[in-house]
Design a protein around this motif. Structure first.
Motif, short mmCIF file in Angstrom:
data_model
loop_
_atom_site.label_atom_id
_atom_site.label_comp_id
_atom_site.label_asym_id
_atom_site.label_seq_id
_atom_site.Cartn_x
_atom_site.Cartn_y
_atom_site.Cartn_z
N ILE A 288 0.86 -1.18 0.00
CA ILE A 288 0.00 0.00 0.00
C ILE A 288 0.90 1.23 0.00
CG2 ILE A 288 -1.85 1.24 1.15
CD1 ILE A 288 -2.69 -1.55 0.32
N ALA A 289 0.65 2.16 -0.93
CA ALA A 289 1.45 3.38 -0.99
C ALA A 289 1.13 4.27 0.22
CB ALA A 289 1.17 4.14 -2.28
N THR A 290 2.16 4.72 0.92
CA THR A 290 1.96 5.56 2.11
C THR A 290 1.89 7.04 1.78
OG1 THR A 290 4.36 5.64 2.50
CG2 THR A 290 3.13 3.88 3.58
N ARG A 291 2.21 7.41 0.56
CA ARG A 291 2.07 8.80 0.11
C ARG A 291 2.01 8.81 -1.41
NH1 ARG A 291 7.02 10.19 -1.97
NH2 ARG A 291 8.88 9.21 -1.04
N ASP A 292 1.61 9.93 -1.98
CA ASP A 292 1.58 10.07 -3.43
C ASP A 292 3.00 9.93 -3.97
OD1 ASP A 292 -1.07 10.58 -3.08
OD2 ASP A 292 -1.03 12.63 -3.90
N GLY A 303 -2.56 5.29 -0.38
CA GLY A 303 -3.57 4.27 -0.11
C GLY A 303 -3.85 3.33 -1.27
N ASP A 304 -3.23 3.55 -2.43
CA ASP A 304 -3.43 2.64 -3.56
C ASP A 304 -2.80 1.28 -3.27
OD1 ASP A 304 -4.81 4.52 -4.97
OD2 ASP A 304 -3.28 4.83 -6.53
N LEU A 305 -3.44 0.24 -3.79
CA LEU A 305 -2.96 -1.13 -3.63
C LEU A 305 -2.08 -1.52 -4.81
CD1 LEU A 305 -3.10 -4.00 -2.32
CD2 LEU A 305 -5.16 -4.38 -3.71
N LEU A 306 -0.93 -2.10 -4.52
CA LEU A 306 -0.02 -2.59 -5.55
C LEU A 306 0.07 -4.10 -5.45
CD1 LEU A 306 1.18 0.35 -4.49
CD2 LEU A 306 2.94 -0.18 -6.18
N VAL A 307 -0.16 -4.77 -6.58
CA VAL A 307 -0.01 -6.22 -6.68
C VAL A 307 1.38 -6.51 -7.21
CG1 VAL A 307 -0.83 -8.32 -7.82
CG2 VAL A 307 -2.47 -6.57 -7.10
N LEU A 308 2.13 -7.34 -6.50
CA LEU A 308 3.47 -7.69 -6.93
C LEU A 308 3.40 -8.79 -7.99
CD1 LEU A 308 5.25 -7.83 -3.44
CD2 LEU A 308 4.72 -5.85 -4.88
N GLY A 309 3.74 -8.43 -9.22
CA GLY A 309 3.69 -9.39 -10.33
C GLY A 309 5.00 -10.17 -10.41
N LEU A 310 5.15 -11.18 -9.56
CA LEU A 310 6.41 -11.92 -9.48
C LEU A 310 6.74 -12.61 -10.80
CD1 LEU A 310 5.88 -13.51 -5.94
CD2 LEU A 310 6.95 -11.32 -6.51
#
Length: 401
Positions: A288-292, A303-310
């Motif tokens: 989750i991004a803690t800042r812009d 607050g954006d969610l990032l999916v780790l594309g392994l």
């Protein structure tokens, strides 16, 4: 985000995720807007360098999912809920608290004797093969690959063999993103871990939960229960599918097929190639991004969610151009990276289990052959795992006294 965004679920994803990752990269670059199950928006990190950056910077890209800015749009029965809803496991801890827990887990896992583990896996493998060797046919996922890792992990955790069948079923169900009962199965696994921790508190042994209970980190019963759940889930799902995907590779790729009989040296090569090109853990939620910020040319908001594309990162053309599978290159992202990556020495223990399982199988059944065309094999509908639903094989029946 619009309906035109790529979906990390559904028929196209299940049919050929690698092609979908390639299309996403072509359309958007190393960081792309995507939709998860239920059309929930997220950012898909598919560039190797960008994934390395995200997993290295734990302050900017954090693990506590309570920061997610989309919670008001997530239904209680969302299929992926078990892996984003916050709990006090090491999965969601940060900073000094995370390091305290991770160190305890690493110390507990380091106490496992890898030679003993390998010998135990050989015995498990032989016992399983004995059950079907005389028939000349087997379904290797359910009869073999799914059973060895969890039985091995159960031994490391001081569990009895009788405890494992129900635990296997619940773990598989809890990791099935399409299943309606994933949360119920997840709760049952947690209860199994709670009972195990209490038993070890009363009667400690030479096992991982006893080591965690005795660790100087002074872990609580709840912390140990939750962390054991993660250890067992990873040991079972990742290693099971590492075994299955490696056997499939060795039965379908001419480079390995000629070395099946007595070709132990090729097993290590096949295991490493699978991590690069067909890794069991495909994607991971995430960060989750803690800042812009900006990442890979995209504007990421707080607050954006990032999916780790392994798997996608392993297939990044910038990495693949260097022939990563050659020479035993282990720089793939299949075990994650950074302080939230798979704790040492878990990858080594997983490799011991997987390598022993494949070697014993090929030693015992050297003329192993797929029972169906390779293109007829089916994959599970999971955003997380690259996992075969079945791996049917035939071989010359062997008499077992």
């Amino acid at each position: 985000m619009t309906e035109a965004l790529a979906k990390l679920y559904g028929p196209q994803f299940q049919r050929d995720p690698g092609a979908l990752y390639e299309d996403i990269r072509r359309r958007y670059g190393p960081v792309a807007p995507v939709l998860l199950e239920g059309d929930v928006p997220a950012w898909f990190v598919c560039g190797y360098r960008e994934l390395h950056q995200v997993t290295t910077d734990a302050q900017l890209f954090a693990r506590d999912t309570r920061r997610w800015n989309a919670w008001d749009r997530i239904p209680d029965d969302w299929p992926l809920m078990a892996y984003v809803v916050y709990n006090r496991s090491i999965m969601f801890t940060e900073g000094p608290e995370h390091r305290r827990r991770a160190t305890a887990i690493s110390d507990a896992l380091a106490s496992v004797d890898q030679f003993d583990l390998g010998a135990h896996c050989e015995r498990i493998a032989d016992q399983l093969i004995d059950k079907f060797a005389g028939s000349g046919e087997a379904e290797l996922m359910s009869q073999y690959a799914e059973r060895i890792p969890l039985q091995a992990a159960a031994v490391m955790c001081g569990m009895t063999e009788a405890d494992t069948p129900g635990l296997v079923a619940d773990l598989v169900a809890s990791l099935d993103s399409t299943g309606a009962n994933s949360m119920e199965a997840f709760d049952r696994v947690q209860e199994t871990m709670r009972v195990l921790v209490e038993d070890k508190r009363e009667l400690p042994g030479q096992d991982v939960p006893s080591a965690l209970l005795a660790d100087a980190a002074n872990l609580t019963g709840e912390e140990i229960r939750l962390d054991l759940l993660l250890i067992l889930s990873a040991a079972h799902q990742h290693t099971t599918n590492w075994i299955g995907n490696t056997i499939r590779l060795m039965l379908t790729d001419d480079r390995f097929a000629t070395n099946l009989s007595g070709g132990r040296a090729s097993v290590g090569d096949a295991l490493n190639e699978v991590l690069w090109h067909d890794t069991p853990t495909q994607n991971y939620i995430g960060r989750i991004a803690t800042r812009d910020t900006r990442l890979g040319g995209q504007r990421i908001r707080t607050g954006d969610l990032l999916v780790l594309g392994l798997a996608a990162a392993n297939a990044d053309p910038h990495v693949q151009a260097a022939d990563p599978g050659a020479g035993g290159n282990r720089a793939q992202m299949s075990f994650g990276h950074g302080e939230h990556g798979c704790p040492y020495p878990a990858p080594e223990l997983a490799e011991t289990i997987a390598k022993t399982s494949v070697e014993v199988l090929l030693d015992r059944l050297p003329d192993l052959t797929l029972a169906v065309p390779a293109e007829a094999l089916n994959w599970r509908a999971s955003v997380w795992m690259r996992a075969l639903t079945a791996l049917p094989v035939t071989f010359t029946p062997t008499y077992v006294p």
